[in-house]
Design a protein around this motif. Sequence first.
Motif, PDB file in Angstrom:
ATOM      1  N   ASP A 145       0.814  -1.226   0.000  1.00 30.68           N
ATOM      2  CA  ASP A 145       0.000   0.000   0.000  1.00 30.68           C
ATOM      3  C   ASP A 145       0.845   1.273   0.000  1.00 30.68           C
ATOM      4  O   ASP A 145       0.339   2.365   0.229  1.00 30.68           O
ATOM      5  N   SER A 146       2.138   1.145  -0.270  1.00 29.13           N
ATOM      6  CA  SER A 146       3.048   2.286  -0.224  1.00 29.13           C
ATOM      7  C   SER A 146       3.311   2.828  -1.620  1.00 29.13           C
ATOM      8  O   SER A 146       3.300   2.095  -2.605  1.00 29.13           O
ATOM      9  N   LYS A 147       3.564   4.137  -1.711  1.00 30.77           N
ATOM     10  CA  LYS A 147       3.978   4.753  -2.967  1.00 30.77           C
ATOM     11  C   LYS A 147       5.469   5.085  -2.954  1.00 30.77           C
ATOM     12  O   LYS A 147       5.962   5.847  -3.795  1.00 30.77           O
ATOM     13  N   ALA A 148       6.187   4.491  -2.015  1.00 25.05           N
ATOM     14  CA  ALA A 148       7.621   4.718  -1.898  1.00 25.05           C
ATOM     15  C   ALA A 148       8.378   3.910  -2.957  1.00 25.05           C
ATOM     16  O   ALA A 148       7.811   3.049  -3.640  1.00 25.05           O
ATOM     17  N   SER A 195       9.151  -0.671  -6.304  1.00 25.09           N
ATOM     18  CA  SER A 195       8.390   0.574  -6.345  1.00 25.09           C
ATOM     19  C   SER A 195       6.917   0.328  -6.093  1.00 25.09           C
ATOM     20  O   SER A 195       6.335  -0.627  -6.614  1.00 25.09           O
ATOM     21  N   GLY A 196       6.328   1.225  -5.297  1.00 30.03           N
ATOM     22  CA  GLY A 196       4.886   1.254  -5.142  1.00 30.03           C
ATOM     23  C   GLY A 196       4.289   2.466  -5.830  1.00 30.03           C
ATOM     24  O   GLY A 196       3.094   2.708  -5.748  1.00 30.03           O
ATOM     25  N   HIS A 197       5.150   3.229  -6.519  1.00 29.25           N
ATOM     26  CA  HIS A 197       4.705   4.454  -7.175  1.00 29.25           C
ATOM     27  C   HIS A 197       4.357   4.172  -8.629  1.00 29.25           C
ATOM     28  O   HIS A 197       5.127   3.512  -9.336  1.00 29.25           O
ATOM     29  N   PRO A 198       3.232   4.672  -9.107  1.00 26.44           N
ATOM     30  CA  PRO A 198       2.801   4.332 -10.474  1.00 26.44           C
ATOM     31  C   PRO A 198       3.743   4.854 -11.562  1.00 26.44           C
ATOM     32  O   PRO A 198       3.726   4.335 -12.678  1.00 26.44           O
ATOM     33  N   ASP A 199       4.545   5.885 -11.265  1.00 22.55           N
ATOM     34  CA  ASP A 199       5.419   6.458 -12.289  1.00 22.55           C
ATOM     35  C   ASP A 199       6.742   5.730 -12.443  1.00 22.55           C
ATOM     36  O   ASP A 199       7.476   5.974 -13.414  1.00 22.55           O
ATOM     37  N   PHE A 200       7.073   4.868 -11.485  1.00 18.54           N
ATOM     38  CA  PHE A 200       8.378   4.217 -11.519  1.00 18.54           C
ATOM     39  C   PHE A 200       8.227   2.709 -11.350  1.00 18.54           C
ATOM     40  O   PHE A 200       7.353   2.245 -10.610  1.00 18.54           O
ATOM     41  N   LYS A 201       9.123   1.980 -12.006  1.00 13.54           N
ATOM     42  CA  LYS A 201       9.109   0.526 -11.879  1.00 13.54           C
ATOM     43  C   LYS A 201      10.534   0.039 -11.628  1.00 13.54           C
ATOM     44  O   LYS A 201      11.518   0.769 -11.846  1.00 13.54           O
ATOM     45  N   ALA A 202      10.648  -1.190 -11.164  1.00 19.72           N
ATOM     46  CA  ALA A 202      11.955  -1.784 -10.901  1.00 19.72           C
ATOM     47  C   ALA A 202      12.809  -1.745 -12.166  1.00 19.72           C
ATOM     48  O   ALA A 202      12.338  -2.044 -13.264  1.00 19.72           O
ATOM     49  N   GLY A 203      14.068  -1.342 -11.992  1.00 22.08           N
ATOM     50  CA  GLY A 203      14.981  -1.243 -13.120  1.00 22.08           C
ATOM     51  C   GLY A 203      15.128   0.156 -13.684  1.00 22.08           C
ATOM     52  O   GLY A 203      16.085   0.437 -14.409  1.00 22.08           O
ATOM     53  N   ASP A 204      14.180   1.073 -13.367  1.00 19.89           N
ATOM     54  CA  ASP A 204      14.261   2.440 -13.879  1.00 19.89           C
ATOM     55  C   ASP A 204      15.506   3.148 -13.339  1.00 19.89           C
ATOM     56  O   ASP A 204      15.881   2.993 -12.168  1.00 19.89           O
ATOM     57  N   LEU A 205      16.129   3.943 -14.197  1.00 18.35           N
ATOM     58  CA  LEU A 205      17.249   4.789 -13.782  1.00 18.35           C
ATOM     59  C   LEU A 205      16.718   6.187 -13.489  1.00 18.35           C
ATOM     60  O   LEU A 205      16.038   6.793 -14.322  1.00 18.35           O
ATOM     61  N   LEU A 206      17.039   6.707 -12.287  1.00 24.61           N
ATOM     62  CA  LEU A 206      16.528   8.001 -11.847  1.00 24.61           C
ATOM     63  C   LEU A 206      17.663   8.850 -11.298  1.00 24.61           C
ATOM     64  O   LEU A 206      18.743   8.338 -10.987  1.00 24.61           O
ATOM     65  N   TRP A 207      17.404  10.150 -11.161  1.00 28.14           N
ATOM     66  CA  TRP A 207      18.299  11.010 -10.394  1.00 28.14           C
ATOM     67  C   TRP A 207      17.460  11.895  -9.489  1.00 28.14           C
ATOM     68  O   TRP A 207      16.304  12.186  -9.771  1.00 28.14           O
ATOM     69  N   GLU A 214      24.267   2.702   0.263  1.00 25.71           N
ATOM     70  CA  GLU A 214      24.078   1.765  -0.841  1.00 25.71           C
ATOM     71  C   GLU A 214      22.615   1.658  -1.252  1.00 25.71           C
ATOM     72  O   GLU A 214      22.292   1.622  -2.444  1.00 25.71           O
ATOM     73  N   TYR A 215      21.714   1.587  -0.282  1.00 23.69           N
ATOM     74  CA  TYR A 215      20.286   1.455  -0.556  1.00 23.69           C
ATOM     75  C   TYR A 215      19.526   2.537   0.215  1.00 23.69           C
ATOM     76  O   TYR A 215      19.827   2.802   1.385  1.00 23.69           O
ATOM     77  N   THR A 216      18.527   3.128  -0.436  1.00 25.14           N
ATOM     78  CA  THR A 216      17.735   4.175   0.208  1.00 25.14           C
ATOM     79  C   THR A 216      16.249   3.932  -0.036  1.00 25.14           C
ATOM     80  O   THR A 216      15.847   3.625  -1.171  1.00 25.14           O
ATOM     81  N   LEU A 217      15.461   4.071   1.020  1.00 25.50           N
ATOM     82  CA  LEU A 217      14.003   4.083   0.907  1.00 25.50           C
ATOM     83  C   LEU A 217      13.576   5.530   0.751  1.00 25.50           C
ATOM     84  O   LEU A 217      13.832   6.361   1.622  1.00 25.50           O
ATOM     85  N   ILE A 218      12.935   5.865  -0.378  1.00 20.99           N
ATOM     86  CA  ILE A 218      12.498   7.226  -0.658  1.00 20.99           C
ATOM     87  C   ILE A 218      10.979   7.260  -0.593  1.00 20.99           C
ATOM     88  O   ILE A 218      10.292   6.704  -1.457  1.00 20.99           O
ATOM     89  N   ASN A 219      10.454   7.899   0.443  1.00 18.96           N
ATOM     90  CA  ASN A 219       9.002   7.883   0.681  1.00 18.96           C
ATOM     91  C   ASN A 219       8.245   8.857  -0.210  1.00 18.96           C
ATOM     92  O   ASN A 219       7.037   8.682  -0.417  1.00 18.96           O
TER      93      ASN A 219
END
Length: 447
Positions: A145-148, A195-207, A214-219
Amino acid sequence: MLDAVLLNMRMDGRIAMCGMISQYNLDQPEGVHNLFYIISKRLRMEGFHVFSYFTIYHQYEKEMAGYLKEGKVVCVEDIVEGLHYAPTALIRLFTGHITKQQLAAMAATVSNKRVILKRYVKGFVSEDDMEVVTAVAPPLAVAADSKAVVVKNLYVSCDPYMRNRMTRHEVPSYVPDFVPGEVLANFGVMRVISSGHPDFKAGDLLWGITGWEEYTLINNPESLFRINHPELPLSYYTGMPGLTAYAGFFDVSKPKKGEYVFISAASGAVGQIVGQLAKITGCYVVGSAGSDKKVNLLRTKFGFDDAFNYKKESDLEAALKRCFPVGIDIYFENVGGAMLDAVLPNMRLGGRIATCGMISQYNLEQPEGVGNLFYIVAKRLRMEGFMVFDYYDRYCKFEKEMAGYLKEGKVTYIEDIAEGLDAAPAALIKLYTGHNVGKQLVAVTRE
């Protein structure tokens, strides 16, 4: 279990019969009563053996290796040491010795190297004010249920403004202070793990803004940007400098062809881009830097018309007069202090000063005074401070233009890349000692 599942199957469902571990130790197997649902729900129940699928092993291995590396699949093992314990290990399969809670605890032990602030800083920042620690990574799968998003960081940026965040401010600054014991944060390049966000999926490259870890949870991933030109070096997307240069030069300075432009800290992440944009616009461009090597880069690599080593100049005002006999129309300010004092008398009537930073002042407990501010009145100058955050609406236009300049060779970009988070504190310090050449960043991991 099978009896209960049959009742809950959907029409045309499939049941892959891999095993029936609950029955293996019974002299008489339990009966399954609800098999009629196979007919009424048009189910397909199919048994299989792995031996029949050895032909697809190479395809499986390639895909599974990718999933494991990207964090899409986590594998938990329960390992006993030595053949002496093998019989007990086998029995545990049938007794269900490992509980769900134990599995969850084991799966959560993914390590996460990170850089934290040890204490609030007074005076010149040192490596000892930061610490590289290893903690437990956030869960690599976001809640349903998260959009993080959970990201794996590839590069993180070192930027001068980070020093300001290391000081405790009684009056809140324009960005929140870092908190001792917590991870540092800045712009970076990342790959989405889950990803729980509709705009992003696993594997996407972002900045965007991420942790020095090494790993970050971005809410709140709404502030992240998708990388639209992965054919360019990913490190070029460490966020702030390119857009800062673009907005500061075109939106704040408002240049005209033929104008005279001076850039301090001109070989740095922002300055090198400003100078090249100014040349593309048709301006006369001079830059200052802190070493002969950097001055040579400005002239030969970035195409500046002239440059000087400010450390070798006993009189900065005279040096600027030598480079600009008729004065300066645009000053792109990155340094402050004595350089700003020397620039003001050399500005032309109606000149513009785009105030991007004042790196010479960031490690001082008491900022230096600037005495020549009356020239702002006398010469009708406009001195304007700006923040890159206010120009995010310009990002798409900037990205399109800059990608074109890079591909056409009209813009060259030099980076100073430190390898690994262990090297991150020293890399940040290089900004303030002037030992970096070009954009300073850290490669967290190489993919």
